[in-house]
Design an enzyme around this catalytic site. Sequence first.
Site, short mmCIF file in Angstrom:
data_model
loop_
_atom_site.label_atom_id
_atom_site.label_comp_id
_atom_site.label_asym_id
_atom_site.label_seq_id
_atom_site.Cartn_x
_atom_site.Cartn_y
_atom_site.Cartn_z
N ASN A 14 -7.46 16.00 -15.15
CA ASN A 14 -8.09 17.25 -15.59
C ASN A 14 -8.94 17.85 -14.47
OD1 ASN A 14 -11.24 16.77 -16.33
ND2 ASN A 14 -10.12 14.88 -16.64
N HIS A 15 -9.33 17.03 -13.47
CA HIS A 15 -10.18 17.54 -12.40
C HIS A 15 -9.42 18.46 -11.44
CE1 HIS A 15 -13.49 15.33 -14.03
NE2 HIS A 15 -12.70 14.26 -14.11
N GLY A 52 -4.36 5.06 -6.98
CA GLY A 52 -5.24 6.07 -6.39
C GLY A 52 -6.67 5.85 -6.84
N ARG A 107 -18.56 15.31 -24.60
CA ARG A 107 -17.38 15.84 -23.89
C ARG A 107 -16.13 15.05 -24.22
NH1 ARG A 107 -15.07 14.17 -18.87
NH2 ARG A 107 -13.68 15.75 -18.01
N TYR A 112 -11.47 14.94 -5.00
CA TYR A 112 -10.54 14.22 -5.89
C TYR A 112 -9.60 15.21 -6.57
CZ TYR A 112 -9.32 11.56 -10.19
OH TYR A 112 -8.66 10.95 -11.24
N ASP A 145 0.86 -1.18 0.00
CA ASP A 145 0.00 0.00 0.00
C ASP A 145 0.90 1.24 0.00
OD1 ASP A 145 -1.72 2.10 0.62
OD2 ASP A 145 -2.97 0.85 1.93
C1 15L Z 1 -10.64 11.26 -14.21
O1 15L Z 1 -9.66 11.76 -13.68
C2 15L Z 1 -11.33 10.11 -13.59
O2 15L Z 1 -10.45 9.24 -12.91
C3 15L Z 1 -12.16 9.32 -14.57
O3 15L Z 1 -13.05 8.53 -13.82
C4 15L Z 1 -12.94 10.25 -15.52
O4 15L Z 1 -13.87 10.99 -14.80
C5 15L Z 1 -12.00 11.20 -16.21
O5 15L Z 1 -11.20 11.88 -15.29
C6 15L Z 1 -12.74 12.22 -17.07
O6 15L Z 1 -12.68 13.41 -16.77
O7 15L Z 1 -13.39 11.80 -18.04
#
Ligand code: 15L
Length: 274
Positions: free
Chosen positions: A115-116, A76, A180, A142, A48
């Site tokens: 991207n988040h 993650g 998208r 996240y 881990d």
């Molecule tokens: C991410 O970072 C996520 O892990 C994935 O589940 C999707 O949501 C992806 O981005 C996205 O933005 O399509």
Amino acid sequence: MRVLLTGAAGSIGRVLTVGLADRGHTVIGLDRVPAPSGFADADWHTADCTDIDAVLAVFESERSRGGIDAVVHMAGHPGEAGLVAALESHVITTGALLDAMVAHGVSRFVYGSSNHAVGFTPRPDDGAQVTVATRPRPDTFYGVGKVAAEALMSLYADRHGIDAVACRIGSFLHEPTTSRQLATWLSHDDCVRMIDAALTATTPGFAVLYGISANGQAWWDFAAGQALGFEPVDNADEFAAQISTRPEDAHENAFIGGPFTDSSVVRPALDRSE
Ligand code: 15L
């Protein structure tokens, strides 16, 4: 290069295991679960990454086998959870790996950011593309975890001279299936190209790039990736004709983070039900 790949049993990890080996790297897998088929037990560690002692033990045991040249950190939880879980999953793991790298003189770190980290950035409406200079603007805890992990990478680059490349991955999928994703898609092959470029770029220092394919409808700038040698090849436009419009498209296309900016994912930072 001898590459320690965290999250090696996950969806991106399994693609990278094969793709990086095809490009001449030796992949050493690390995950919380046992090795999937295809991995030699000798090249696998079940551990881990939130546990610094376990991570140090991995580096120690690889010393006698030629050591580790680089870490690719893909472990993650890939979605929204509470703040504490996000910090553990993305920040604590990154800190443990970076500390182990400093202790063992390993100087290349490639991170599966997202991207988040900038998900609440409005989509440019004038055809412009968002660059990596845009301010951190997470859309979820996240995303907060990804921003904080990138900040740790920047600290370790400045303080310890680690070359640390944060790949803000879009939508890693076989094929795009929504409007998208015509902008955000990252194909499997381009993901391998991206990570290989981030591993082999000459002295990038701390760098950020957007992990998307050569999508004709991209909202994100390609320049930062190209500067590191990442030249994506695939293009989501190839799938455009088979993608039908949905009522939620307008909302998903309003911000970089798409569905993660929806009110349905809102939860308290300290969620006591977890
Ligand atoms: C991410 O970072 C996520 O892990 C994935 O589940 C999707 O949501 C992806 O981005 C996205 O933005 O399509």
